[in-house]
Enzyme design. Structure first.
Site, PDB file in Angstrom:
ATOM      1  N   ALA A   1     -40.596 -49.120 -90.296  1.00 43.81           N
ATOM      2  CA  ALA A   1     -41.966 -48.901 -90.812  1.00 43.81           C
ATOM      3  C   ALA A   1     -42.964 -49.684 -89.975  1.00 43.81           C
ATOM      4  O   ALA A   1     -42.831 -50.897 -89.825  1.00 43.81           O
ATOM      5  CB  ALA A   1     -42.058 -49.338 -92.269  1.00 43.81           C
TER       6      ALA A   1
ATOM      7  N   MET B   1     -43.344 -63.282 -90.276  1.00 42.15           N
ATOM      8  CA  MET B   1     -42.896 -62.293 -91.258  1.00 42.15           C
ATOM      9  C   MET B   1     -41.521 -62.638 -91.813  1.00 42.15           C
ATOM     10  O   MET B   1     -41.290 -62.563 -93.024  1.00 42.15           O
ATOM     11  CB  MET B   1     -42.872 -60.898 -90.619  1.00 42.15           C
ATOM     12  CG  MET B   1     -44.232 -60.259 -90.474  1.00 42.15           C
ATOM     13  SD  MET B   1     -45.076 -60.040 -92.052  1.00 42.15           S
ATOM     14  CE  MET B   1     -44.091 -58.754 -92.788  1.00 42.15           C
TER      15      MET B   1
ATOM     16  N   ASN C   1     -45.817 -50.377 -90.949  1.00 39.46           N
ATOM     17  CA  ASN C   1     -46.574 -51.216 -91.872  1.00 39.46           C
ATOM     18  C   ASN C   1     -45.984 -51.093 -93.278  1.00 39.46           C
ATOM     19  O   ASN C   1     -45.716 -49.986 -93.739  1.00 39.46           O
ATOM     20  CB  ASN C   1     -48.052 -50.806 -91.887  1.00 39.46           C
ATOM     21  CG  ASN C   1     -48.944 -51.944 -92.288  1.00 39.46           C
ATOM     22  OD1 ASN C   1     -48.730 -52.561 -93.328  1.00 39.46           O
ATOM     23  ND2 ASN C   1     -49.927 -52.247 -91.458  1.00 39.46           N
ATOM     24  N   PHE C   2     -45.773 -52.245 -93.934  1.00 44.83           N
ATOM     25  CA  PHE C   2     -45.204 -52.254 -95.281  1.00 44.83           C
ATOM     26  C   PHE C   2     -46.257 -52.478 -96.363  1.00 44.83           C
ATOM     27  O   PHE C   2     -45.918 -52.538 -97.540  1.00 44.83           O
ATOM     28  CB  PHE C   2     -44.136 -53.352 -95.395  1.00 44.83           C
ATOM     29  CG  PHE C   2     -42.837 -53.004 -94.729  1.00 44.83           C
ATOM     30  CD1 PHE C   2     -41.901 -52.208 -95.374  1.00 44.83           C
ATOM     31  CD2 PHE C   2     -42.542 -53.460 -93.453  1.00 44.83           C
ATOM     32  CE1 PHE C   2     -40.700 -51.870 -94.765  1.00 44.83           C
ATOM     33  CE2 PHE C   2     -41.340 -53.137 -92.831  1.00 44.83           C
ATOM     34  CZ  PHE C   2     -40.418 -52.338 -93.495  1.00 44.83           C
TER      35      PHE C   2
ATOM     36  N   HIS D   1     -56.684 -57.897 -85.600  1.00 45.27           N
ATOM     37  CA  HIS D   1     -55.560 -58.772 -85.956  1.00 45.27           C
ATOM     38  C   HIS D   1     -55.786 -60.219 -85.554  1.00 45.27           C
ATOM     39  O   HIS D   1     -56.659 -60.525 -84.739  1.00 45.27           O
ATOM     40  CB  HIS D   1     -54.270 -58.271 -85.290  1.00 45.27           C
ATOM     41  CG  HIS D   1     -53.636 -57.117 -86.009  1.00 45.27           C
ATOM     42  ND1 HIS D   1     -54.034 -55.819 -85.814  1.00 45.27           N
ATOM     43  CD2 HIS D   1     -52.630 -57.075 -86.915  1.00 45.27           C
ATOM     44  CE1 HIS D   1     -53.301 -55.023 -86.583  1.00 45.27           C
ATOM     45  NE2 HIS D   1     -52.436 -55.756 -87.260  1.00 45.27           N
ATOM     46  N   HIS D   2     -54.890 -61.071 -86.047  1.00 45.08           N
ATOM     47  CA  HIS D   2     -54.818 -62.494 -85.656  1.00 45.08           C
ATOM     48  C   HIS D   2     -54.526 -62.588 -84.150  1.00 45.08           C
ATOM     49  O   HIS D   2     -53.821 -61.727 -83.591  1.00 45.08           O
ATOM     50  CB  HIS D   2     -53.715 -63.193 -86.458  1.00 45.08           C
ATOM     51  CG  HIS D   2     -52.368 -62.531 -86.344  1.00 45.08           C
ATOM     52  ND1 HIS D   2     -51.418 -62.920 -85.427  1.00 45.08           N
ATOM     53  CD2 HIS D   2     -51.817 -61.469 -87.004  1.00 45.08           C
ATOM     54  CE1 HIS D   2     -50.349 -62.161 -85.541  1.00 45.08           C
ATOM     55  NE2 HIS D   2     -50.563 -61.262 -86.483  1.00 45.08           N
TER      56      HIS D   2
ATOM     57  N   THR E   1     -40.432 -54.620 -87.063  1.00 45.92           N
ATOM     58  CA  THR E   1     -40.952 -54.930 -85.721  1.00 45.92           C
ATOM     59  C   THR E   1     -41.602 -53.686 -85.126  1.00 45.92           C
ATOM     60  O   THR E   1     -41.148 -52.568 -85.349  1.00 45.92           O
ATOM     61  CB  THR E   1     -39.796 -55.400 -84.809  1.00 45.92           C
ATOM     62  OG1 THR E   1     -39.021 -56.359 -85.524  1.00 45.92           O
ATOM     63  CG2 THR E   1     -40.316 -55.999 -83.519  1.00 45.92           C
TER      64      THR E   1
ATOM     65  N   LYS F   1     -50.877 -62.274 -82.237  1.00 50.84           N
ATOM     66  CA  LYS F   1     -50.118 -61.016 -82.134  1.00 50.84           C
ATOM     67  C   LYS F   1     -49.862 -60.690 -80.659  1.00 50.84           C
ATOM     68  O   LYS F   1     -50.787 -60.741 -79.846  1.00 50.84           O
ATOM     69  CB  LYS F   1     -50.899 -59.888 -82.811  1.00 50.84           C
ATOM     70  CG  LYS F   1     -50.176 -58.554 -82.829  1.00 50.84           C
ATOM     71  CD  LYS F   1     -50.864 -57.579 -83.771  1.00 50.84           C
ATOM     72  CE  LYS F   1     -50.219 -56.194 -83.731  1.00 50.84           C
ATOM     73  NZ  LYS F   1     -48.801 -56.208 -84.061  1.00 50.84           N
TER      74      LYS F   1
HETATM   75  N1  LIG Z   1     -44.141 -53.523 -90.399  1.00 49.16           N
HETATM   76  C1  LIG Z   1     -45.002 -54.419 -90.909  1.00 49.16           C
HETATM   77  O1  LIG Z   1     -45.501 -54.289 -92.045  1.00 49.16           O
HETATM   78  C2  LIG Z   1     -45.359 -55.609 -90.103  1.00 49.16           C
HETATM   79  C3  LIG Z   1     -44.882 -55.705 -88.831  1.00 49.16           C
HETATM   80  N2  LIG Z   1     -45.131 -56.820 -88.102  1.00 49.16           N
HETATM   81  C4  LIG Z   1     -44.470 -56.869 -86.812  1.00 49.16           C
HETATM   82  O2  LIG Z   1     -43.320 -57.700 -86.952  1.00 49.16           O
HETATM   83  C5  LIG Z   1     -43.034 -58.328 -85.713  1.00 49.16           C
HETATM   84  C6  LIG Z   1     -42.915 -59.818 -85.933  1.00 49.16           C
HETATM   85  O3  LIG Z   1     -44.171 -60.349 -86.257  1.00 49.16           O
HETATM   86  P1  LIG Z   1     -44.331 -61.902 -86.582  1.00 49.16           P
HETATM   87  O4  LIG Z   1     -43.376 -62.301 -87.637  1.00 49.16           O
HETATM   88  O5  LIG Z   1     -45.784 -62.107 -86.792  1.00 49.16           O
HETATM   89  O6  LIG Z   1     -43.893 -62.547 -85.197  1.00 49.16           O
HETATM   90  P2  LIG Z   1     -43.341 -64.022 -84.918  1.00 49.16           P
HETATM   91  O7  LIG Z   1     -43.498 -64.252 -83.459  1.00 49.16           O
HETATM   92  O8  LIG Z   1     -43.945 -64.982 -85.871  1.00 49.16           O
HETATM   93  O9  LIG Z   1     -41.774 -63.925 -85.266  1.00 49.16           O
HETATM   94  C7  LIG Z   1     -40.804 -63.327 -84.471  1.00 49.16           C
HETATM   95  C8  LIG Z   1     -39.509 -64.084 -84.676  1.00 49.16           C
HETATM   96  O10 LIG Z   1     -38.471 -63.393 -83.998  1.00 49.16           O
HETATM   97  C9  LIG Z   1     -37.655 -64.366 -83.398  1.00 49.16           C
HETATM   98  N3  LIG Z   1     -36.875 -63.769 -82.327  1.00 49.16           N
HETATM   99  C10 LIG Z   1     -37.246 -63.527 -81.048  1.00 49.16           C
HETATM  100  N4  LIG Z   1     -36.224 -62.985 -80.359  1.00 49.16           N
HETATM  101  C11 LIG Z   1     -35.198 -62.884 -81.231  1.00 49.16           C
HETATM  102  C12 LIG Z   1     -33.868 -62.381 -81.132  1.00 49.16           C
HETATM  103  N5  LIG Z   1     -33.391 -61.894 -79.984  1.00 49.16           N
HETATM  104  N6  LIG Z   1     -33.075 -62.398 -82.235  1.00 49.16           N
HETATM  105  C13 LIG Z   1     -33.531 -62.905 -83.399  1.00 49.16           C
HETATM  106  N7  LIG Z   1     -34.781 -63.384 -83.553  1.00 49.16           N
HETATM  107  C14 LIG Z   1     -35.598 -63.371 -82.486  1.00 49.16           C
HETATM  108  C15 LIG Z   1     -38.639 -65.443 -82.920  1.00 49.16           C
HETATM  109  O11 LIG Z   1     -37.989 -66.665 -82.626  1.00 49.16           O
HETATM  110  C16 LIG Z   1     -39.558 -65.521 -84.124  1.00 49.16           C
HETATM  111  O12 LIG Z   1     -39.081 -66.434 -85.078  1.00 49.16           O
HETATM  112  C17 LIG Z   1     -44.135 -57.885 -84.754  1.00 49.16           C
HETATM  113  O13 LIG Z   1     -43.700 -56.770 -84.012  1.00 49.16           O
HETATM  114  C18 LIG Z   1     -45.255 -57.482 -85.703  1.00 49.16           C
HETATM  115  O14 LIG Z   1     -46.144 -56.563 -85.133  1.00 49.16           O
HETATM  116  C19 LIG Z   1     -45.878 -57.846 -88.582  1.00 49.16           C
HETATM  117  C20 LIG Z   1     -46.415 -57.779 -89.817  1.00 49.16           C
HETATM  118  C21 LIG Z   1     -46.204 -56.662 -90.699  1.00 49.16           C
HETATM  119  O1  LIG Z   2     -48.381 -58.369 -85.923  1.00 50.40           O
HETATM  120  C1  LIG Z   2     -48.877 -58.198 -87.069  1.00 50.40           C
HETATM  121  O2  LIG Z   2     -49.397 -59.114 -87.716  1.00 50.40           O
HETATM  122  C2  LIG Z   2     -48.808 -56.861 -87.664  1.00 50.40           C
HETATM  123  N1  LIG Z   2     -48.123 -55.945 -87.038  1.00 50.40           N
HETATM  124  C3  LIG Z   2     -47.927 -54.616 -87.473  1.00 50.40           C
HETATM  125  C4  LIG Z   2     -48.574 -53.654 -86.496  1.00 50.40           C
HETATM  126  O3  LIG Z   2     -48.596 -53.920 -85.292  1.00 50.40           O
HETATM  127  O4  LIG Z   2     -49.046 -52.607 -86.945  1.00 50.40           O
HETATM  128  C5  LIG Z   2     -48.326 -54.405 -88.907  1.00 50.40           C
HETATM  129  C6  LIG Z   2     -49.553 -55.148 -89.323  1.00 50.40           C
HETATM  130  O5  LIG Z   2     -50.655 -54.579 -88.718  1.00 50.40           O
HETATM  131  C7  LIG Z   2     -49.433 -56.621 -88.973  1.00 50.40           C
END
Ligand SMILES: NC(=O)C1=CN([C@@H]2O[C@H](COP(=O)(O)OP(=O)(O)OC[C@H]3O[C@@H](n4cnc5c(N)ncnc54)[C@H](O)[C@@H]3O)[C@@H](O)[C@H]2O)C=CC1
Ligand SMILES: O=C(O)C1=N[C@H](C(=O)O)C[C@H](O)C1
Length: 251
Positions: free
Chosen positions: A106, A13, A108-109, A136-137, A77, A140
């Site tokens: 949020a 993300m 979800n965005f 999901h993938h 997050t 996750k």
């Molecule tokens: N609100 C939304 O619309 C969405 C939320 N998410 C959520 O966002 C979060 C991240 O998802 P992804 O990007 O897929 O995960 P990811 O694992 O690809 O990325 C997480 C990143 O955070 C970094 N990280 C870990 N500890 C850290 C720290 N202490 N300080 C700074 N960076 C640190 C990691 O090195 C990595 O680059 C998850 O909780 C996911 O569920 C994901 C997609 C959409």
């Molecule tokens: O990890 C993801 O990919 C996503 N995380 C968020 C969640 O846990 O709801 C948002 C979206 O579903 C993608």
């Protein structure tokens, strides 16, 4: 120009957010930090809004630190419990700018997911049965998704407000097949290669079913919502803690 720093910038993300911030006309990238980087580099002088997409185990500490540094934060997050949200509110009250600090979280965005969630809260009181399935993938780390937890809580609240009985369920033995129960609503999580982020809300009455489904096929689907939140925080968003993109939409 709105100066935006990204925490978790190397993640799936975070890297999309860096690109979106670089491509938007009214935002510019200040700092792009990831694990191991020093968050104290982020200051109100170099950053208007921080976008935080890391992992549930570290996000609270990051947000508390950023509040302490006096910068506004958009958080994507997952992993937010009522206890963690209370800690954020307390940190705002004790922080350097209690009357102007803005924190936005949020689950979800993506507009499709936000609307599905909203429609589910509207439909909830009309159906005896309700269950949530999120898909999901397989990379996750958390299950069920933050979005599914939010949806289940919203349905449960609407049912409670309408004075409804618990969902009917004669299950006597359950080795885990009935999913996690969140405020009385069963939530099921699927992890499948090829998927991105998907959710189905199933509502049932005798002889009928309503299915509300949202599909995010690509992470670009989250970026308009992230940029909307950044602009709102740099503009007229309320001070304090706000949860959910629906708060910034005309629903
Ligand atoms: N609100 C939304 O619309 C969405 C939320 N998410 C959520 O966002 C979060 C991240 O998802 P992804 O990007 O897929 O995960 P990811 O694992 O690809 O990325 C997480 C990143 O955070 C970094 N990280 C870990 N500890 C850290 C720290 N202490 N300080 C700074 N960076 C640190 C990691 O090195 C990595 O680059 C998850 O909780 C996911 O569920 C994901 C997609 C959409
Ligand atoms: O990890 C993801 O990919 C996503 N995380 C968020 C969640 O846990 O709801 C948002 C979206 O579903 C993608």
């Amino acid at each position: 120009m709105i100066k935006v720093s990204v925490v978790g910038a190397k993640g799936r993300m975070g890297s999309h957010v860096v690109e979106a911030v670089n491509n938007a006309q009214d935002t510019e990238l200040a700092l792009a930090l990831d694990a191991g980087d020093d968050l104290t580099q982020i200051t109100p002088e170099n950053t208007d809004v921080v976008v935080e997409f890391t992992v549930p185990s570290v996000s609270l500490n990051n947000v508390l630190a950023l509040i302490g540094q006096g910068v506004d934060v958009v958080v994507g997050t997952t992993g937010w419990t009522d206890e963690k949200l209370a800690q954020v509110k307390e940190a705002i009250a004790q922080g350097p700018k209690p009357s102007t600090q803005k924190v936005f979280i949020a689950p979800n965005f993506a507009i499709s997911a936000v609307l599905a969630d909203y429609f589910a809260t509207k439909a909830a009181k009309y159906f005896e049965s309700a269950e949530v399935i999120e898909l999901h993938h397989p990379t996750k780390v958390d299950a069920p998704s933050g979005t599914a937890i939010h949806t289940a809580r919203g349905i449960a609240e609407a049912r409670k407000a309408a004075g409804m009985a618990p969902v009917p369920d004669a299950t006597e033995t359950d080795g885990g097949s009935r999913g996690q129960v969140i405020d009385g609503i069963h939530v099921h999580a699927v992890r499948l290669r090829g998927l991105n982020a998907h959710e189905e809300v199933l509502f049932g009455n005798a002889g009928e079913q309503l299915t509300i489904r949202a599909d995010s096929f690509d992470r670009t689907s989250f970026m308009p919502g992230v940029l909307l939140a950044v602009r709102k925080l740099a503009g007229d968003a309320p001070t304090g803690l706000t949860v959910g993109l629906d708060q910034f939409l005309d629903l």
